[in-house]
Design a protein around this motif. Structure first.
Motif, PDB file in Angstrom:
ATOM      1  N   ARG A   5       0.826  -1.217   0.000  1.00  0.00           N
ATOM      2  CA  ARG A   5       0.000   0.000   0.000  1.00  0.00           C
ATOM      3  C   ARG A   5       0.859   1.265   0.000  1.00  0.00           C
ATOM      4  N   GLU A   6       1.972   1.244   0.727  1.00  0.00           N
ATOM      5  CA  GLU A   6       2.862   2.410   0.744  1.00  0.00           C
ATOM      6  C   GLU A   6       3.483   2.646  -0.632  1.00  0.00           C
ATOM      7  N   VAL A   7       3.903   1.577  -1.284  1.00  0.00           N
ATOM      8  CA  VAL A   7       4.449   1.702  -2.636  1.00  0.00           C
ATOM      9  C   VAL A   7       3.363   2.225  -3.573  1.00  0.00           C
ATOM     10  N   ALA A   8       2.168   1.689  -3.439  1.00  0.00           N
ATOM     11  CA  ALA A   8       1.043   2.135  -4.285  1.00  0.00           C
ATOM     12  C   ALA A   8       0.810   3.633  -4.130  1.00  0.00           C
ATOM     13  N   LEU A   9       0.852   4.120  -2.905  1.00  0.00           N
ATOM     14  CA  LEU A   9       0.649   5.556  -2.663  1.00  0.00           C
ATOM     15  C   LEU A   9       1.754   6.394  -3.301  1.00  0.00           C
ATOM     16  N   GLU A  10       2.989   5.929  -3.204  1.00  0.00           N
ATOM     17  CA  GLU A  10       4.114   6.656  -3.808  1.00  0.00           C
ATOM     18  C   GLU A  10       3.970   6.708  -5.331  1.00  0.00           C
ATOM     19  N   VAL A  11       3.603   5.584  -5.922  1.00  0.00           N
ATOM     20  CA  VAL A  11       3.423   5.524  -7.375  1.00  0.00           C
ATOM     21  C   VAL A  11       2.276   6.428  -7.796  1.00  0.00           C
ATOM     22  N   ARG A  13       1.022   8.983  -6.213  1.00  0.00           N
ATOM     23  CA  ARG A  13       1.416  10.383  -5.974  1.00  0.00           C
ATOM     24  C   ARG A  13       2.295  10.890  -7.118  1.00  0.00           C
ATOM     25  N   TYR A  14       3.285  10.098  -7.498  1.00  0.00           N
ATOM     26  CA  TYR A  14       4.179  10.497  -8.597  1.00  0.00           C
ATOM     27  C   TYR A  14       3.389  10.678  -9.888  1.00  0.00           C
ATOM     28  N   THR A  16       0.199  11.269 -10.411  1.00  0.00           N
ATOM     29  CA  THR A  16      -0.717  12.412 -10.429  1.00  0.00           C
ATOM     30  C   THR A  16       0.049  13.736 -10.447  1.00  0.00           C
ATOM     31  N   GLU A  17       1.162  13.809  -9.713  1.00  0.00           N
ATOM     32  CA  GLU A  17       1.966  15.031  -9.721  1.00  0.00           C
ATOM     33  C   GLU A  17       2.540  15.335 -11.101  1.00  0.00           C
ATOM     34  N   HIS A  18       2.788  14.281 -11.875  1.00  0.00           N
ATOM     35  CA  HIS A  18       3.346  14.457 -13.218  1.00  0.00           C
ATOM     36  C   HIS A  18       2.283  14.332 -14.312  1.00  0.00           C
ATOM     37  N   ASP A  19       1.009  14.299 -13.885  1.00  0.00           N
ATOM     38  CA  ASP A  19      -0.124  14.255 -14.810  1.00  0.00           C
ATOM     39  C   ASP A  19       0.017  13.144 -15.856  1.00  0.00           C
ATOM     40  N   LEU A  20       0.329  11.939 -15.369  1.00  0.00           N
ATOM     41  CA  LEU A  20       0.505  10.784 -16.238  1.00  0.00           C
ATOM     42  C   LEU A  20      -0.657   9.815 -16.081  1.00  0.00           C
ATOM     43  N   ALA A  52      13.160  -1.370  -8.656  1.00  0.00           N
ATOM     44  CA  ALA A  52      14.354  -0.834  -9.316  1.00  0.00           C
ATOM     45  C   ALA A  52      13.980  -0.113 -10.608  1.00  0.00           C
ATOM     46  N   ARG A  53      13.044  -0.683 -11.377  1.00  0.00           N
ATOM     47  CA  ARG A  53      12.576  -0.027 -12.610  1.00  0.00           C
ATOM     48  C   ARG A  53      11.948   1.326 -12.307  1.00  0.00           C
ATOM     49  N   ILE A  54      11.095   1.350 -11.292  1.00  0.00           N
ATOM     50  CA  ILE A  54      10.424   2.597 -10.913  1.00  0.00           C
ATOM     51  C   ILE A  54      11.458   3.628 -10.477  1.00  0.00           C
ATOM     52  N   SER A  55      12.381   3.216  -9.646  1.00  0.00           N
ATOM     53  CA  SER A  55      13.401   4.127  -9.129  1.00  0.00           C
ATOM     54  C   SER A  55      14.276   4.674 -10.252  1.00  0.00           C
ATOM     55  N   ALA A  56      14.709   3.802 -11.153  1.00  0.00           N
ATOM     56  CA  ALA A  56      15.579   4.224 -12.257  1.00  0.00           C
ATOM     57  C   ALA A  56      14.882   5.209 -13.183  1.00  0.00           C
ATOM     58  N   SER A  57      13.584   5.023 -13.392  1.00  0.00           N
ATOM     59  CA  SER A  57      12.842   5.847 -14.349  1.00  0.00           C
ATOM     60  C   SER A  57      12.277   7.128 -13.753  1.00  0.00           C
ATOM     61  N   THR A  58      12.045   7.136 -12.445  1.00  0.00           N
ATOM     62  CA  THR A  58      11.357   8.274 -11.833  1.00  0.00           C
ATOM     63  C   THR A  58      12.208   9.044 -10.827  1.00  0.00           C
ATOM     64  N   GLY A  59      13.248   8.397 -10.310  1.00  0.00           N
ATOM     65  CA  GLY A  59      14.033   9.014  -9.255  1.00  0.00           C
ATOM     66  C   GLY A  59      13.462   8.779  -7.865  1.00  0.00           C
ATOM     67  N   LEU A  60      12.340   8.063  -7.781  1.00  0.00           N
ATOM     68  CA  LEU A  60      11.778   7.721  -6.474  1.00  0.00           C
ATOM     69  C   LEU A  60      12.725   6.766  -5.752  1.00  0.00           C
ATOM     70  N   ASP A  61      12.857   6.942  -4.461  1.00  0.00           N
ATOM     71  CA  ASP A  61      13.685   6.055  -3.651  1.00  0.00           C
ATOM     72  C   ASP A  61      12.801   5.189  -2.769  1.00  0.00           C
ATOM     73  N   PHE A  62      13.195   3.928  -2.636  1.00  0.00           N
ATOM     74  CA  PHE A  62      12.499   2.996  -1.765  1.00  0.00           C
ATOM     75  C   PHE A  62      13.528   2.404  -0.811  1.00  0.00           C
TER      76      PHE A  62
END
Length: 75
Positions: A5-11, A13-14, A16-20, A52-62
């Protein structure tokens, strides 16, 4: 799990913030729209490869804690 659920919220959030859309986000990270929808549903723990894919493409850290058989976001 709480971790999923925490990962889902981060994804979400990202995204919606980037209007994707889910399709656009999926193209960004190399996943299909249905896979993004499952990720945002927060019912299944994402794999390390997916994180790792999400982090590499978005800059999000987990930052994760794996303790006594459970996975959680590190504080």
């Amino acid at each position: 799990s709480a971790f999923a659920r925490e990962v889902a919220l981060e994804v979400l959030r990202y995204r919606t913030e980037h209007d994707l859309t889910q399709v656009q986000f999926g193209e960004l990270i190399g996943l299909s729209q249905p896979a993004v929808a499952r990720l945002e549903d927060g019912e299944v723990n994402p794999t390390l490869k997916t994180l790792a894919r999400i982090s590499a493409s978005t800059g999000l850290d987990f930052h994760l804690d794996v303790v006594h058989g459970t996975i959680a976001m590190a504080a």
